[in-house]
Design a protein around this motif. Structure first.
Motif, mmCIF file in Angstrom:
data_model
loop_
_atom_site.group_PDB
_atom_site.id
_atom_site.type_symbol
_atom_site.label_atom_id
_atom_site.label_comp_id
_atom_site.label_asym_id
_atom_site.label_seq_id
_atom_site.Cartn_x
_atom_site.Cartn_y
_atom_site.Cartn_z
ATOM 1 N N ALA A 21 0.785 -1.212 -0.100
ATOM 2 C CA ALA A 21 -0.084 -0.106 0.187
ATOM 3 C C ALA A 21 0.714 1.155 0.020
ATOM 4 C CB ALA A 21 -0.909 0.225 1.200
ATOM 5 N N SER A 22 0.300 2.222 -0.380
ATOM 6 C CA SER A 22 0.972 3.517 -0.489
ATOM 7 C C SER A 22 0.597 4.691 0.644
ATOM 8 C CB SER A 22 1.112 4.219 -1.619
ATOM 9 O OG SER A 22 1.603 3.350 -2.749
ATOM 10 N N ILE A 23 1.428 5.415 1.209
ATOM 11 C CA ILE A 23 1.352 6.735 2.142
ATOM 12 C C ILE A 23 1.461 7.630 1.149
ATOM 13 C CG2 ILE A 23 1.567 7.544 4.295
ATOM 14 C CD1 ILE A 23 2.529 5.272 5.482
ATOM 15 N N SER A 24 0.388 8.081 0.626
ATOM 16 C CA SER A 24 0.720 9.039 -0.513
ATOM 17 C C SER A 24 1.245 10.553 -0.167
ATOM 18 C CB SER A 24 -0.841 9.409 -1.113
ATOM 19 O OG SER A 24 -1.684 9.866 -0.295
ATOM 20 N N ALA A 25 0.798 10.779 1.176
ATOM 21 C CA ALA A 25 1.423 12.041 1.831
ATOM 22 C C ALA A 25 2.969 12.002 2.117
ATOM 23 C CB ALA A 25 0.576 12.450 2.976
ATOM 24 N N ALA A 26 3.357 10.939 2.351
ATOM 25 C CA ALA A 26 4.831 10.567 2.575
ATOM 26 C C ALA A 26 5.491 10.116 1.182
ATOM 27 C CB ALA A 26 4.894 9.498 3.631
ATOM 28 N N ARG A 27 4.737 9.725 0.252
ATOM 29 C CA ARG A 27 5.363 9.421 -0.968
ATOM 30 C C ARG A 27 6.199 8.050 -0.680
ATOM 31 N NH1 ARG A 27 8.085 14.315 -4.378
ATOM 32 N NH2 ARG A 27 7.943 12.348 -6.002
ATOM 33 N N ILE A 28 5.576 7.127 0.099
ATOM 34 C CA ILE A 28 6.287 5.782 0.302
ATOM 35 C C ILE A 28 5.398 4.659 0.033
ATOM 36 C CG2 ILE A 28 8.092 6.772 1.927
ATOM 37 C CD1 ILE A 28 6.600 5.916 4.407
ATOM 38 N N GLN A 29 5.811 3.548 -0.140
ATOM 39 C CA GLN A 29 5.079 2.347 -0.147
ATOM 40 C C GLN A 29 5.576 1.405 1.300
ATOM 41 O OE1 GLN A 29 6.188 0.307 -3.798
ATOM 42 N NE2 GLN A 29 4.202 0.765 -4.684
ATOM 43 N N VAL A 30 4.559 0.625 1.605
ATOM 44 C CA VAL A 30 4.758 -0.245 2.745
ATOM 45 C C VAL A 30 4.194 -1.520 2.233
ATOM 46 C CG1 VAL A 30 3.777 -0.883 5.075
ATOM 47 C CG2 VAL A 30 4.170 1.658 4.388
ATOM 48 N N TYR A 31 5.155 -2.586 2.450
ATOM 49 C CA TYR A 31 5.178 -3.811 2.084
ATOM 50 C C TYR A 31 4.527 -4.808 3.591
ATOM 51 C CZ TYR A 31 7.789 -3.068 -2.089
ATOM 52 O OH TYR A 31 8.374 -2.652 -3.488
ATOM 53 N N PHE A 32 3.514 -5.425 3.325
ATOM 54 C CA PHE A 32 2.930 -6.148 4.320
ATOM 55 C C PHE A 32 3.262 -7.694 4.304
ATOM 56 C CE2 PHE A 32 0.521 -2.242 3.772
ATOM 57 C CZ PHE A 32 0.189 -1.818 5.091
ATOM 58 N N ILE A 33 3.599 -8.304 5.206
ATOM 59 C CA ILE A 33 3.800 -9.508 5.497
ATOM 60 C C ILE A 33 2.468 -10.505 5.870
ATOM 61 C CG2 ILE A 33 5.156 -11.667 6.522
ATOM 62 C CD1 ILE A 33 6.704 -10.023 4.553
ATOM 63 N N ASP A 34 1.887 -11.433 4.955
ATOM 64 C CA ASP A 34 0.704 -11.867 5.091
ATOM 65 C C ASP A 34 0.648 -13.318 5.505
ATOM 66 O OD1 ASP A 34 -2.005 -11.898 6.112
ATOM 67 O OD2 ASP A 34 -2.673 -10.961 4.193
ATOM 68 N N ASN A 35 -0.140 -14.016 6.116
ATOM 69 C CA ASN A 35 -0.468 -15.394 6.264
ATOM 70 C C ASN A 35 -1.587 -15.333 6.950
ATOM 71 O OD1 ASN A 35 -0.188 -18.133 8.136
ATOM 72 N ND2 ASN A 35 0.692 -18.380 5.967
ATOM 73 N N ASP A 36 -2.600 -16.275 6.452
ATOM 74 C CA ASP A 36 -4.057 -16.655 7.125
ATOM 75 C C ASP A 36 -3.876 -16.995 8.534
ATOM 76 O OD1 ASP A 36 -5.218 -15.524 5.051
ATOM 77 O OD2 ASP A 36 -6.104 -17.324 4.387
ATOM 78 N N ASP A 37 -2.999 -18.054 8.848
ATOM 79 C CA ASP A 37 -2.708 -18.525 10.019
ATOM 80 C C ASP A 37 -2.285 -17.537 11.092
ATOM 81 O OD1 ASP A 37 -3.774 -21.041 8.959
ATOM 82 O OD2 ASP A 37 -1.760 -21.907 8.562
ATOM 83 N N TYR A 38 -1.260 -16.798 10.709
ATOM 84 C CA TYR A 38 -0.589 -15.938 11.601
ATOM 85 C C TYR A 38 -1.373 -14.568 11.731
ATOM 86 C CZ TYR A 38 2.937 -19.598 12.014
ATOM 87 O OH TYR A 38 3.899 -20.633 12.274
ATOM 88 N N PHE A 39 -1.844 -13.954 10.674
ATOM 89 C CA PHE A 39 -2.082 -12.558 10.688
ATOM 90 C C PHE A 39 -3.523 -12.125 10.390
ATOM 91 C CE2 PHE A 39 2.563 -12.738 10.076
ATOM 92 C CZ PHE A 39 2.944 -12.106 11.172
ATOM 93 N N ARG A 40 -4.438 -13.195 10.130
ATOM 94 C CA ARG A 40 -5.824 -12.990 9.978
ATOM 95 C C ARG A 40 -6.522 -12.430 11.230
ATOM 96 N NH1 ARG A 40 -7.581 -11.098 4.947
ATOM 97 N NH2 ARG A 40 -6.139 -12.204 3.380
ATOM 98 N N ARG A 41 -6.163 -12.956 12.374
ATOM 99 C CA ARG A 41 -6.895 -12.393 13.571
ATOM 100 C C ARG A 41 -7.189 -11.082 13.810
ATOM 101 N NH1 ARG A 41 -2.456 -15.556 16.777
ATOM 102 N NH2 ARG A 41 -2.467 -16.927 14.873
ATOM 103 N N LYS A 42 -8.252 -10.611 14.312
ATOM 104 C CA LYS A 42 -8.267 -8.918 14.432
ATOM 105 C C LYS A 42 -7.522 -8.385 15.528
ATOM 106 C CE LYS A 42 -11.509 -8.866 11.354
ATOM 107 N NZ LYS A 42 -11.085 -8.193 9.953
#
Length: 272
Positions: free
Chosen positions: A84-105
């Motif tokens: 995703a991008s933080i447009s005001a900062a002109r930077i991108q953020v990469y997200f590490i995802d996996n359903d087992d580890y990171f889907r919980r709220k």
């Protein structure tokens, strides 16, 4: 550090606005922007917690970076990369995802405030996911700056398994210490679950008693420099930094409030 060294990889546990503002989340948001404005190239990573609204924040999967599996305790876990991008900062953020580890709220604790039993595996997955993704990006960082306890396994992996990889052969690890996990307790099998490549449980001797303090000591053991991100760091950790002879940037509350900390951090990077 040579003038030509101009790349910083930020490995964050929290970044605002994807998580509420906090000591760590604010640094995760504004430090990369400030360093980029000082003519460094930057990349920034964090976990994709389930409380992050993908539609609102316009996250999308990067197919070319996703697709590999990370094995932890003999179980294959698919690695999914989003951006995703933080447009005001002109930077991108990469997200590490996996359903087992990171889907919980929740981020690190359940709705009753209990520390997740698999937080050790989540830290392992996050660290390895970041390093494998940076390899796929073919982007060689000069500085890898780790902020937040879930990033604390990365220095071990970098120095023991990835150090000979040309992408990371010249990387220096800067570790920011906070008091975000001082009272945490992890699985008794934490050190065993770290096993990967040439890493064995004995490479993380402090984790025979898997506390938050000992996880931080493990990170310090494999780091090249330390920044004190809070004014109340455990004395045992401060003593360990001294024992290891590491460069330490002291906590400066005033500079954090007025924004001049970015120049302090920038100068600290340049000294490594």
């Amino acid at each position: 550090m040579a003038d030509s060294a101009k790349r910083v990889l930020f490995v964050n546990s929290e970044i605002f606005p994807y998580l509420p503002e906090s000591e760590i989340a604010s640094l995760g948001r504004y430090l990369p922007q400030g360093i980029q404005e000082r003519k460094w190239e930057i990349r920034s990573f964090m976990p994709r917690y389930g409380c992050i609204n993908e539609r609102k924040n316009q996250l999308h999967e990067v197919i070319r970076l996703s697709g590999m599996n990370i094995i932890i305790s003999d179980v294959d876990r698919p690695l999914v990369i989003k951006v995703a991008s933080i447009s005001a900062a002109r930077i991108q953020v990469y997200f590490i995802d996996n359903d087992d580890y990171f889907r919980r709220k929740q981020t690190f604790c359940d709705e009753n405030g209990n520390f997740f039993e698999d937080n050790d595996e989540r830290a392992v997955f996050f660290a390895r996911g970041v390093l494998e993704t940076v390899k796929k990006l073919r982007w060689a960082p000069d500085i890898i700056h780790c902020q937040g306890w879930i990033s604390h396994i990365l220095p071990l992996y970098l120095k023991k398994t990835y150090k000979e990889d040309p992408i990371f052969s010249n990387s220096k690890v800067v570790l920011s210490l906070f008091n975000d996990c001082d009272g945490c307790n992890f699985s008794d099998r934490f050190a065993e679950k770290l096993a990967f490549g040439n890493i064995k449980a004995e490479d993380a001797p402090f984790l025979t008693e898997a506390t938050g303090i000992n996880l931080a000591k493990t990170a310090i053991q494999y780091s090249d420099a330390v920044i004190l991100g809070s004014g109340s760091i455990d004395k045992e950790l401060l003593s360990f930094c001294t024992e290891k002879g590491l460069p330490v940037l002291p906590y400066n509350e005033a500079s954090l409030k007025n924004g001049s900390y970015i120049d302090e951090y920038n100068s600290f990077y340049d000294q490594l």
